[in-house]
Design a protein around this motif. Structure first.
Motif, mmCIF file in Angstrom:
data_model
loop_
_atom_site.group_PDB
_atom_site.id
_atom_site.type_symbol
_atom_site.label_atom_id
_atom_site.label_comp_id
_atom_site.label_asym_id
_atom_site.label_seq_id
_atom_site.Cartn_x
_atom_site.Cartn_y
_atom_site.Cartn_z
ATOM 1 N N MET B 1 0.858 -1.190 0.000
ATOM 2 C CA MET B 1 0.000 0.000 0.000
ATOM 3 C C MET B 1 0.893 1.238 0.000
ATOM 4 N N SER B 2 0.568 2.171 -0.799
ATOM 5 C CA SER B 2 1.514 3.277 -0.945
ATOM 6 C C SER B 2 1.188 4.397 0.030
ATOM 7 N N ASN B 3 2.128 5.304 0.091
ATOM 8 C CA ASN B 3 2.124 6.348 1.098
ATOM 9 C C ASN B 3 1.562 7.642 0.529
ATOM 10 N N THR B 4 0.424 8.078 1.000
ATOM 11 C CA THR B 4 -0.142 9.336 0.511
ATOM 12 C C THR B 4 -0.378 10.308 1.648
ATOM 13 N N LYS B 5 0.152 10.021 2.796
ATOM 14 C CA LYS B 5 -0.147 10.844 3.965
ATOM 15 C C LYS B 5 0.893 11.951 4.220
ATOM 16 N N THR B 6 2.083 11.802 3.687
ATOM 17 C CA THR B 6 3.109 12.794 3.996
ATOM 18 C C THR B 6 2.975 14.011 3.098
ATOM 19 N N SER B 7 3.424 15.130 3.629
ATOM 20 C CA SER B 7 3.350 16.374 2.875
ATOM 21 C C SER B 7 4.600 16.549 2.043
ATOM 22 N N PRO B 8 4.449 16.706 0.730
ATOM 23 C CA PRO B 8 5.621 16.899 -0.124
ATOM 24 C C PRO B 8 6.037 18.372 -0.203
ATOM 25 N N GLY B 9 5.319 19.254 0.457
ATOM 26 C CA GLY B 9 5.587 20.686 0.304
ATOM 27 C C GLY B 9 5.034 21.180 -1.022
ATOM 28 N N ASN B 10 4.972 22.490 -1.166
ATOM 29 C CA ASN B 10 4.432 23.068 -2.393
ATOM 30 C C ASN B 10 5.531 23.334 -3.420
ATOM 31 N N CYS B 11 5.210 23.113 -4.698
ATOM 32 C CA CYS B 11 6.093 23.499 -5.791
ATOM 33 C C CYS B 11 5.581 24.807 -6.390
ATOM 34 N N PHE B 12 6.375 25.386 -7.286
ATOM 35 C CA PHE B 12 6.037 26.695 -7.828
ATOM 36 C C PHE B 12 4.629 26.729 -8.410
ATOM 37 N N GLU B 13 4.236 25.625 -9.055
ATOM 38 C CA GLU B 13 2.908 25.593 -9.676
ATOM 39 C C GLU B 13 1.768 25.662 -8.645
ATOM 40 N N ASP B 14 2.068 25.338 -7.399
ATOM 41 C CA ASP B 14 1.004 25.256 -6.395
ATOM 42 C C ASP B 14 0.602 26.613 -5.830
ATOM 43 N N PHE B 15 1.379 27.641 -6.139
ATOM 44 C CA PHE B 15 1.085 28.972 -5.592
ATOM 45 C C PHE B 15 0.297 29.799 -6.591
ATOM 46 N N ARG B 16 -0.654 30.611 -6.072
ATOM 47 C CA ARG B 16 -1.350 31.544 -6.940
ATOM 48 C C ARG B 16 -1.520 32.865 -6.190
ATOM 49 N N ILE B 17 -1.566 33.963 -6.911
ATOM 50 C CA ILE B 17 -1.682 35.285 -6.284
ATOM 51 C C ILE B 17 -2.947 35.351 -5.419
ATOM 52 N N GLY B 18 -2.795 35.866 -4.225
ATOM 53 C CA GLY B 18 -3.943 36.000 -3.331
ATOM 54 C C GLY B 18 -4.186 34.799 -2.441
ATOM 55 N N GLN B 19 -3.491 33.718 -2.717
ATOM 56 C CA GLN B 19 -3.661 32.495 -1.922
ATOM 57 C C GLN B 19 -3.256 32.749 -0.458
ATOM 58 N N VAL B 20 -4.088 32.262 0.441
ATOM 59 C CA VAL B 20 -3.803 32.437 1.867
ATOM 60 C C VAL B 20 -3.528 31.078 2.490
ATOM 61 N N LEU B 21 -2.394 30.964 3.180
ATOM 62 C CA LEU B 21 -2.024 29.692 3.807
ATOM 63 C C LEU B 21 -1.986 29.867 5.322
ATOM 64 N N ARG B 22 -2.861 29.124 6.004
ATOM 65 C CA ARG B 22 -2.821 29.098 7.477
ATOM 66 C C ARG B 22 -1.854 27.992 7.875
ATOM 67 N N HIS B 23 -0.790 28.379 8.559
ATOM 68 C CA HIS B 23 0.269 27.413 8.833
ATOM 69 C C HIS B 23 0.045 26.652 10.140
ATOM 70 N N ALA B 24 0.479 25.380 10.145
ATOM 71 C CA ALA B 24 0.655 24.640 11.402
ATOM 72 C C ALA B 24 2.015 25.079 11.959
ATOM 73 N N THR B 25 2.298 24.931 13.116
ATOM 74 C CA THR B 25 1.761 24.423 14.339
ATOM 75 C C THR B 25 1.750 25.575 15.318
ATOM 76 N N PRO B 26 0.635 25.901 15.946
ATOM 77 C CA PRO B 26 0.691 26.982 16.933
ATOM 78 C C PRO B 26 1.683 26.627 18.044
ATOM 79 N N ARG B 27 2.255 27.662 18.652
ATOM 80 C CA ARG B 27 3.400 27.429 19.557
ATOM 81 C C ARG B 27 3.321 28.399 20.716
ATOM 82 N N THR B 28 3.187 27.881 21.914
ATOM 83 C CA THR B 28 3.250 28.714 23.104
ATOM 84 C C THR B 28 4.710 28.973 23.442
#
Lengths: 352, 352, 352
Positions: B1-28
């Motif tokens: 069974m293959s692995n589809t759970k890990t994040s490969p990060g974004n490549c240049f094609e994945d970004f578009r103007i105006g895109q908003v990314l809420r980042h993990a992980t909040p940190r006290t």
């Protein structure tokens, strides 16, 4: 435009008897500092490790390790006293005067109490009494140290020689101010990690602390920066690589703390350093070397007006790359064995 | 069974103007983080070091170091913005907007504000404005950075080019939101470690910060993980050993913090970074190398509506294995001197 | 005068079935410890990282990382159980029984539950159940481990062999005591860093955690001292340099924490380790080597009486100097692939 804003540190000519130096930078000691201290040395004394243990014997909470207090106070004195030091020659007359708890802010003041130019005319010895204060102005520590400092100009005249009289050891009745009256009955030997209390130690007894701890560059740098100690020899491989040893020097106080942590094995109930009688960094330590330690009980003293604890005067010897099962100290010529790096004489308190 | 759970990060094609990314992980942010920060850099600015000093000038307590806030916010953006980055090209338009205290929880959001494919068709430049928030939703920091990111597929079409207009510098009247009105009369120069205040600095003045700090692998790894920055080049010798440099790269922000800590010697009263005008990591730093720094006063500004502090615009240059007594910057060909690793333009506040 | 004060640790002959050992040193866990833990491993699980995130899902505040609790409890057992251990053979039957928060004080007690002399007559296997308590006497963790310990005298008679029956895995209905009922609706996948919840994982699924982390001597020493773990092989290069490997050994628990932190990439919502079914340190790790990890979902279980979270049983494999895209485990001979250093079977909880 030239640079006149940086501090060059003081040279021998800059010191005069009676001079008082208020040091930068005040420092709030936190639970974070305590964690780092523990992680750097592996300290296991129960009173400092556990709020619960401390409270059971009547501390309000776990106090800050005595040597962490010492290093922070010491660190503050470096930019004014020893930035141009050739050598840190010794300590004497050190007393812990009030307990320090997480949240307290420490600052330091030094007074110049002795000056003696060396016969070579290029360096001199400066004696200072440094005092650490908390945010209420309460004295928490004072001690004398003397350092060899470069002269700016060999031609400048020598000051009048003043060498302070230093006690061979702190008198027992001057000890204990930093230790509240504890409930020795509530002291749990098993949790503390040792069955041996004050009465179990004899004058003359020697204890090999068995274990060794290897020091890494990252560790001593992290420690020395934690104390805001700015002495250049500890951090700058570019410059030190061209210097006398070709390597960064480990801060001498790092060795004291390593030896103290190793001494838990054999002195697990020696929970508080009450006084520093004398201390000498016999030889330098470098990263990659392994520190061992042994101690000898030099004197025992009851504490005036209290029966909860007694004072042991210990001579603690640290070596490098040399286990201590045979208590290395002097070589055949009477000088220190070449493995010895620290000779430290202190009073510790133990429950009775 | 293959692995589809890990994040490969974004490549240049994945970004578009105006895109908003809420980042993990909040940190006290805690007192523990502050201790580690101090131990990694040896910072000595009194306001951040001492609750007592901070309270005397009217902070509620010692604030968290500005750069620790920056690194934590930056770290959150890495998995979404720069995991596949080839290079971190620059910073601009950074402002500290509210003080951060131990116990505050930081999170981060980024908006894509520029995209420009490179002529080689294999990479592109992504511009983001990243904003850090505390647990109340108050903005504590925002800044723009741009990175060169790999394309997933060189054949994919280029997006419309949008290059944001970036200010050459933050205007002085936009500074100071993260600094409460202080009592400059209560500022104790001796405790702070410097006699020089805002009026003592002149435009054009250059300051050699003198000291050098050698970086160890363990140190930059510990720092970068503290910030939860996951960029792979900092941690994985197995992979990097086979890569371009054969070694792990030190996180560029580590250099900023080292230079800032070194700059205490000459700028001891520059207690707050109010703005980041521009920043560029000119060359990589590797473990074993020694960082030096110098600064030039580029501009001075009074603060609108307040007389407690003034703003100095500083250009802070860091070098490696090269002391800065002669202020190294450009080589004979006009390019950076090969020793220069950081060119950082910021506003700092000083008491008047 | 000879030395009788140091602890030599226990040999195989010193253990007897039913023996209970109350371990030194109680330890208050602080925000400082948590910071160091994060900085050593780069952990990013949101519940442990952010008070705000934790409170939104109904924790009173961010809990202490499960493995930090494990390491501290484990560390206490070392001076009594494994100071003379030849090998740490395995773990089983581990359950986290109550959440731990900053300020709690941990202590540990072990009971000897199995003894088996080896046929060579020089060593034996000791099985202990160790339990961690907080300051209220509440059990926070218990687990079984077994170690191979030297005999003091090969001629001493063998004890009766007792090998405890150990469960292959903790039953799902015995899990979850250390996890309060959470509000899974309030769980923010974006902030947590993963879109995948309990229902998204399938039995049999394998996940390569992609990233690698290189370990430095200073890092594992700092970690192991933080846990007050005194095992000599981790700290003493002078002695280990003459030993079997010529190097210091990295504490096996350091590998567990590295693998767990790496596993965030693919298991970001696996916020709590509820049980340790089995664990084996297959091969030693040394400084300079790079750790990779992969996991397989072995079993899924609903939690009795609660619908907020589900339990995934994971087999987590760590390797050294070997990426895990092809899930290395067994070599052609059926034995472990030579890159494998850890085989760890645990239950984790995920929001539903």
């Amino acid at each position: 435009m030239s640079n006149t804003k940086t501090s060059p540190g003081n040279c021998f000519e800059d010191f005069r008897i009676g001079q008082v130096l208020r040091h930068a930078t005040p420092r709030t000691v936190t639970r974070g500092d305590i964690s780092l201290y523990n992680a750097l040395y592996g300290s296991r004394f129960a009173v400092q490790s556990s709020d619960d243990f401390a409270e059971r014997i009547r501390y309000p909470e776990a106090p800050v390790d005595d040597l962490l207090v010492f290093h922070i106070v010491f660190g503050k004195t470096v930019p004014d006293i020893s930035l141009n030091a050739v050598a840190n020659l010794g300590y004497a007359g050190g007393r812990f005067l009030a307990p320090v708890y997480a949240g307290d802010t420490l600052s330091a003041v030094s007074e110049v109490i002795g000056l003696k130019e060396n016969s070579n005319g290029r360096t001199g010895v400066v004696y200072v009494r440094s005092t650490g204060y908390n945010q209420d102005g309460t004295e928490v520590l004072d001690y004398v140290r003397w350092v060899m400092v470069n002269k700016r100009d060999p031609a400048s005249p020598a000051p009048e020689t003043v060498v302070p009289e230093l006690p061979e050891a702190i008198a027992p009745d001057a000890l204990g101010d930093a230790c509240p009256l504890i409930d020795a009955e509530a002291w749990d030997n098993e949790l503390a990690g040792s069955p041996h209390r004050f009465d179990d130690y004899e004058v003359g007894e020697r204890i090999d602390h068995v274990d060794g701890m290897t020091v890494e560059e990252a560790e001593h740098q992290i420690a020395t920066r934690l104390y805001q100690n700015t002495a250049r020899v500890h951090f700058n491989q570019f410059t030190e690589g061209q210097g006398r040893f070709g390597r960064r020097l480990v801060y001498g106080g790092h060795v004291i703390s390593l030896a103290r942590a190793l001494s838990f094995n054999g002195l697990g109930n020696a929970f508080h350093i009450a006084g520093i009688n004398a201390g000498r960094h016999v030889a330098p330590l470098f990263a990659g070397e392994t520190v061992f330690a042994w101690s000898q009980v030099v004197e025992k003293a009851e504490m005036s007006g209290r029966h909860d604890v007694g004072a042991l005067r210990l001579r603690m010897i640290a070596t490098k790359d040399r286990p201590c099962h045979d208590f290395p100290l002097a070589g055949p010529d009477g000088a220190y064995d070449p493995s010895v790096i620290l000779d430290f004489d202190m009073w510790v308190l133990m429950p009775r």
